[in-house]
Design a protein around this motif. Structure first.
Motif, PDB file in Angstrom:
ATOM      1  N   LYS A 578       0.845  -1.197   0.000  1.00  0.00           N
ATOM      2  CA  LYS A 578       0.000   0.000   0.000  1.00  0.00           C
ATOM      3  C   LYS A 578       0.876   1.241   0.000  1.00  0.00           C
ATOM      4  O   LYS A 578       1.877   1.297   0.716  1.00  0.00           O
ATOM      5  N   LEU A 579       0.473   2.208  -0.796  1.00  0.00           N
ATOM      6  CA  LEU A 579       1.084   3.530  -0.773  1.00  0.00           C
ATOM      7  C   LEU A 579       0.073   4.490  -0.158  1.00  0.00           C
ATOM      8  O   LEU A 579      -1.026   4.663  -0.687  1.00  0.00           O
ATOM      9  N   ILE A 580       0.448   5.090   0.951  1.00  0.00           N
ATOM     10  CA  ILE A 580      -0.471   5.939   1.709  1.00  0.00           C
ATOM     11  C   ILE A 580       0.126   7.329   1.837  1.00  0.00           C
ATOM     12  O   ILE A 580       1.310   7.479   2.168  1.00  0.00           O
ATOM     13  N   GLU A 581      -0.678   8.351   1.568  1.00  0.00           N
ATOM     14  CA  GLU A 581      -0.328   9.735   1.833  1.00  0.00           C
ATOM     15  C   GLU A 581      -1.302  10.252   2.883  1.00  0.00           C
ATOM     16  O   GLU A 581      -2.505  10.346   2.631  1.00  0.00           O
ATOM     17  N   ALA A 582      -0.820  10.570   4.074  1.00  0.00           N
ATOM     18  CA  ALA A 582      -1.667  11.079   5.156  1.00  0.00           C
ATOM     19  C   ALA A 582      -0.907  12.177   5.875  1.00  0.00           C
ATOM     20  O   ALA A 582       0.193  11.948   6.384  1.00  0.00           O
ATOM     21  N   LYS A 608      -3.366   3.985  -2.344  1.00  0.00           N
ATOM     22  CA  LYS A 608      -3.636   3.002  -3.379  1.00  0.00           C
ATOM     23  C   LYS A 608      -2.988   1.690  -2.981  1.00  0.00           C
ATOM     24  O   LYS A 608      -1.988   1.669  -2.254  1.00  0.00           O
ATOM     25  N   THR A 609      -3.577   0.593  -3.418  1.00  0.00           N
ATOM     26  CA  THR A 609      -3.070  -0.748  -3.142  1.00  0.00           C
ATOM     27  C   THR A 609      -2.520  -1.332  -4.441  1.00  0.00           C
ATOM     28  O   THR A 609      -3.207  -1.337  -5.471  1.00  0.00           O
ATOM     29  N   LEU A 610      -1.261  -1.803  -4.383  1.00  0.00           N
ATOM     30  CA  LEU A 610      -0.583  -2.363  -5.549  1.00  0.00           C
ATOM     31  C   LEU A 610      -0.454  -3.868  -5.406  1.00  0.00           C
ATOM     32  O   LEU A 610      -0.191  -4.388  -4.319  1.00  0.00           O
ATOM     33  N   GLN A 615       0.593  -3.464 -10.451  1.00  0.00           N
ATOM     34  CA  GLN A 615      -0.691  -2.970 -10.930  1.00  0.00           C
ATOM     35  C   GLN A 615      -1.534  -2.444  -9.759  1.00  0.00           C
ATOM     36  O   GLN A 615      -1.500  -2.983  -8.656  1.00  0.00           O
ATOM     37  N   VAL A 616      -2.273  -1.380 -10.020  1.00  0.00           N
ATOM     38  CA  VAL A 616      -3.137  -0.797  -8.995  1.00  0.00           C
ATOM     39  C   VAL A 616      -4.374  -1.674  -8.807  1.00  0.00           C
ATOM     40  O   VAL A 616      -5.124  -1.910  -9.760  1.00  0.00           O
ATOM     41  N   LEU A 617      -4.550  -2.168  -7.591  1.00  0.00           N
ATOM     42  CA  LEU A 617      -5.731  -2.975  -7.267  1.00  0.00           C
ATOM     43  C   LEU A 617      -6.876  -2.116  -6.730  1.00  0.00           C
ATOM     44  O   LEU A 617      -8.039  -2.304  -7.081  1.00  0.00           O
ATOM     45  N   GLU A 618      -6.542  -1.198  -5.874  1.00  0.00           N
ATOM     46  CA  GLU A 618      -7.543  -0.326  -5.237  1.00  0.00           C
ATOM     47  C   GLU A 618      -6.900   1.020  -4.988  1.00  0.00           C
ATOM     48  O   GLU A 618      -5.677   1.117  -4.824  1.00  0.00           O
ATOM     49  N   GLN A 619      -7.727   2.055  -4.901  1.00  0.00           N
ATOM     50  CA  GLN A 619      -7.202   3.356  -4.513  1.00  0.00           C
ATOM     51  C   GLN A 619      -8.327   4.221  -3.968  1.00  0.00           C
ATOM     52  O   GLN A 619      -9.504   4.005  -4.271  1.00  0.00           O
ATOM     53  N   THR A 620      -7.949   5.175  -3.169  1.00  0.00           N
ATOM     54  CA  THR A 620      -8.888   6.114  -2.556  1.00  0.00           C
ATOM     55  C   THR A 620      -8.516   7.512  -3.005  1.00  0.00           C
ATOM     56  O   THR A 620      -7.351   7.911  -2.889  1.00  0.00           O
ATOM     57  N   GLU A 621      -9.470   8.246  -3.533  1.00  0.00           N
ATOM     58  CA  GLU A 621      -9.187   9.593  -4.016  1.00  0.00           C
ATOM     59  C   GLU A 621      -8.865  10.514  -2.853  1.00  0.00           C
ATOM     60  O   GLU A 621      -9.289  10.269  -1.714  1.00  0.00           O
TER      61      GLU A 621
END
Length: 647
Positions: A578-582, A608-610, A615-621
Motif C-alpha cells: 500500500k502507498l499511503i499519503e496522510a 492506493k493498493t498495488l 498494478q493498482v488494485l484499489e485506490q482512494t481519491e
C-alpha cells in the motif's frame, strides 16, 4: 317498601338519648331539610316520617317494646338488618332519610331500582325528578366512601352506573357532569388499584395497563403538555410522584413497551425511560443487544436539559468499548461530576466502573416488579458467555472497519462499510493461501475479490494525480520497482490560501525518528507531530519497507503496533503493498486530563493498493478526514491509545 334502617338511625340519635334530646334533634332536622332541589311534597313527607320516629322514641312504653323487639331480632337473626315498613307514598322520602343517614350505597341502589320498570314513575312526575336527583347524590357519596376506603375500582363502577342512569333519564346535566368529574379524578387511583393487585389477577392487571396508557395519552405524554390545569386529575408534580409509585408494579418489558409507544407519540421523557428500561433488561438478563438498542435510542433523544455523556459512557463501558466510554466521560458538563472523577483514588477505568455500578444500582435497576436492584456485579457481567460473545462480535466489526483494505483505519468514509453488518459472517473464515496466524480480522472476513471490486470507482482520480506528480518531478524510475509517493490534493478548494497542505512522505526507509513525548502538558504542535509520526510509520510499514516495532514503539501502544504488523504480514502474504499519503493539517483540543488527552484532527488522505506486479488494485481519491486521537500517559511517555472517526 322495607326501608333498611331503624328509628334511631332515621332520626339521627343515639339509643341512649332521652326524650328532650330526641325532640331537639327532631326540630333541627325539620329546620334544615336538604336543599339540593327536591320537591316540596317529598320534603313534607320526610318531615312526617321524622315526626313519627320521634313520637315512638319519646313514648316510654312504646320505646321499651321497640327496643325489646330490636334485641330479639339481633339474637334470632344476628346477620340480619332491621327495617321499617313504609307506604309507597312515603318511599322517596324514606330513601332521602336513608341517604342522610349515610347509607349511600343502599339509597343509590333502591333509587335506581325505583326508576326502572315495573316501578318506573310517570314521565315528568315529581317522583321521577326526586328519584333521579337522589340517585345522583347517593351515587356520588357512595363513590366517595369507597374512595376513602381505597376501593377505587368499586367506586369507579358506581360512578359509571350513575352516569349511565343520568344519561338515560336526561334531566340533570349538572349532576351528570359532577359524576363524570368524580370518575375522571378517580382515574389515577384506579390505575394504582388494578396494577398493585397480585399478578394472578391478569385481567385486572391488563385493565390497569390500558387505563395507564389512556391516562398518559390524555395528558399529552409524561410531561403533561396537553393537561388543562382546570381539568387535570393531578398536577404535574403530583403525577410524577404517582408515576414513580406505580412503576414498581410494572415489569421491565411492560415499561419498555409503554415508554416506547409514548415516545413515538412525542414524549421525550418517555424516550429517556426507554433507555433506562432497555439497559435494566439487558443487564439483568445478560442480553447486551438490548444495551445496544438503548445506546441507539439515546442518540435519538433531544433533551437539552439532559447531559447524555454519563449515560453514553456507562453503556459504552458495559459493551466493552472502553475508548469510546473514556471520550464520553471526558466530555461531561457537570463540574461536580468532573471533580468526582478527578478526585477518584483509582485510575480512570476504575473511576468509570465505580460510577457505572452506582448508576445501575441507583438510577437504572430500581422501579421494576421483576428486577432486583441490589448487588450489581460488573465482573459477573463481563464473565458471562453471551456478553463475551456479543462484545467479541462488536470487536470484529470494529476491526473490519479500522483495518479496511485501504489501510487508512478510517471506516466511516470507505464504500466497503456501506454493506450491512448482517452480510458479514460471524465466524472467521480464512481464504486459501493466507496464514491464519498473521491474517487480520478484516482479511479473514472479506475475500480479496470483493475488495478489488470496491476500488474500481476511484481508480481514475489517483492515476491522474500520479501522472501529474511524475511530470512535476520528472521522475524516470519505474513505479514497478520503486513506487512514487502521491501528493494529497484537497477534495475541494481551501477557503484560505494559507491553510496547510499535505506534504510528501519520506522515501522508503526514511521515517524520521521522534523523541518520546514526556512533557506534562504537551502542546498542540507536539501532539500533531506525534500523530504525524504515527501516520508516517504506518505508511512506511504498509509500503513494505518500515518496521512497526522500530518506528512505532515509542509512538503508540503495543496493541496498535501489533495491528499494523498484522496488516503488513497479511499484505506480504497476499503479494500486495500500500502507498499511503496522510498529512495532519490541523489539530484542536477535545479534552485534557492529567493522564489522558483527546484531540480532533483534520487529515489530508489518499492511498492506493498495488499488486505484486505493480498494478493498482484499489485506490482512494484524495480527501480530508476528521478523526479524534486519544493519547494516554504510559509512565512518563505519551503514546497513542486509540483513534476514532469523527470529532
Amino acid at each position: 317498601m322495607d326501608l333498611p334502617i331503624d328509628h334511631f338511625r332515621l332520626l339521627g340519635v343515639s339509643p341512649s338519648s332521652d326524650a328532650q334530646a330526641i325532640l331537639r334533634k327532631l326540630q333541627s332536622r325539620c329546620d334544615h331539610p336538604p336543599d339540593q332541589g327536591f320537591t316540596h311534597e317529598v320534603l313534607q313527607q320526610r318531615q312526617v316520617l321524622l315526626q313519627r320516629s320521634a313520637d315512638l322514641l319519646t313514648d316510654q312504653e312504646r320505646r321499651e317494646e321497640y327496643e325489646a323487639a330490636l334485641l330479639q331480632l339481633s339474637e334470632t337473626h344476628p346477620d340480619g338488618t332491621v327495617g321499617l315498613d313504609l307506604a309507597s307514598s312515603s318511599e322517596v322520602a324514606g330513601l332521602i332519610l336513608l341517604w342522610e343517614a349515610r347509607a349511600s350505597h343502599e339509597a343509590f341502589q333502591l333509587a335506581r331500582q325505583g326508576l326502572q320498570p315495573p316501578q318506573a314513575p310517570a314521565l315528568g312526575s315529581g317522583r321521577e325528578a326526586d328519584l333521579t336527583l337522589l340517585a345522583a347524590l347517593a351515587c356520588c357519596d357512595a363513590a366517595a366512601e369507597d374512595r376513602e376506603l381505597r376501593r377505587y375500582e368499586v367506586a369507579a363502577g358506581l360512578l359509571q352506573e350513575g352516569i349511565e342512569l343520568q344519561q338515560r333519564m336526561g334531566k340533570l346535566p349538572d349532576q351528570q357532569a359532577k359524576l363524570e368529574q368524580a370518575l375522571q379524578a378517580l382515574h389515577p387511583y384506579r390505575v394504582l388499584d388494578l396494577l398493585s393487585r397480585d399478578l394472578s389477577d391478569q385481567q385486572a392487571h391488563l385493565r390497569g395497563l390500558a387505563l395507564l396508557n389512556q391516562l398518559v395519552s390524555e395528558r399529552g405524554g409524561l410531561e403533561g403538555e396537553a393537561a388543562d390545569a382546570g381539568t387535570a386529575q393531578l398536577a404535574q408534580s403530583d403525577f410524577e410522584t404517582f408515576f414513580q409509585q406505580i412503576r414498581r408494579f410494572l415489569t421491565v418489558q411492560e415499561q419498555i413497551d409503554l415508554f416506547g409507544s409514548w415516545y413515538e407519540q412525542g414524549s421525550e421523557e418517555a424516550g429517556c425511560l426507554v433507555v433506562f428500561a432497555l439497559t435494566a433488561a439487558g443487564f439483568t438478563r445478560r442480553k447486551p443487544e438490548l444495551l445496544e438498542q438503548a445506546r441507539e435510542q439515546l442518540v435519538l433523544l433531544k433533551t437539552p436539559d439532559l447531559d447524555p455523556m454519563p449515560l453514553h459512557g456507562c453503556i459504552d463501558l458495559l459493551l466493552g468499548d472502553v475508548a469510546e466510554a473514556a471520550l464520553r466521560f471526558g466530555s461531561l458538563r457537570d463540574p461536580d461530576l468532573k471533580d468526582w472523577f478527578a478526585d477518584h483514588p483509582g485510575d480512570e477505568l476504575a473511576a468509570q466502573c465505580d460510577y457505572c455500578r452506582v448508576w445501575l444500582e441507583r438510577d437504572v435497576l430500581p422501579g421494576y416488579r421483576d428486577v432486583e436492584p441490589a448487588g450489581v456485579d460488573l465482573d459477573a457481567w463481563f464473565a458471562d458467555r453471551d456478553v463475551q460473545a456479543y462484545v467479541d462480535r462488536l470487536d470484529r466489526q470494529a476491526a473490519r472497519q479500522e483495518e479496511s483494505p485501504t489501510g487508512s483505519g478510517m471506516p466511516d468514509w470507505l464504500p466497503l462499510l456501506d454493506r450491512p453488518v448482517s452480510e458479514f459472517p460471524e465466524e472467521d473464515s480464512v481464504p486459501a493461501g493466507e496464514p491464519e496466524s498473521v491474517t487480520p480480522a478484516w482479511t479473514r472476513q472479506l475475500p480479496l475479490g470483493t475488495m478489488s471490486r470496491i476500488a474500481g470507482a476511484v481508480v481514475a482520480a489517483l492515476v491522474i494525480a500520479l501522472v501529474v506528480q511524475a511530470l512535476m518531478r520528472q521522475r524516470t524510475s519505474s513505479p514497478r520497482s520503486e513506487p512514487t509517493p502521491i501528493p494529497v490534493m484537497p477534495a475541494e478548494p481551501q477557503a484560505e490560501p494559507s491553510a496547510p497542505q499535505a506534504t510528501l512522505k519520506p522515501e522508503k526507509g526514511t521515517v524520521s525518528a521522534l523523541q518520546p513525548l514526556t512533557a506534562d502538558q504537551p502542546t498542540d504542535d507536539q501532539l500533531q507531530a506525534l500523530v504525524q509520526a504515527w501516520l508516517d510509520g504506518k505508511a512506511s510499514a504498509l509500503a513494505g519497507s518500515g518496521d512497526p516495532a522500530r518506528d512505532l514503539a515509542s509512538i503508540a501502544r503495543e496493541r496498535l503496533v501489533e495491528r499494523v504488523r498484522a496488516e503488513q504480514a497479511a499484505d506480504a502474504a497476499a503479494g500486495r503493498s500500500k502507498l499511503i499519503e496522510a498529512s495532519v493539517t490541523a489539530v484542536g483540543p477535545v479534552n485534557r486530563a492529567p493522564q489522558r488527552i483527546a484531540v480532533g484532527a483534520q487529515v489530508a488522505y489518499a492511498d492506493k493498493t498495488l499488486g505484486g506486479d505493480g498494478q493498482v488494485l484499489e485506490q482512494t481519491e484524495p480527501r480530508t478526514l476528521s478523526l479524534t486521537y486519544v493519547f494516554g500517559r504510559d509512565g512518563k511517555e505519551w503514546k497513542l491509545h486509540d483513534y476514532i472517526p469523527g470529532r
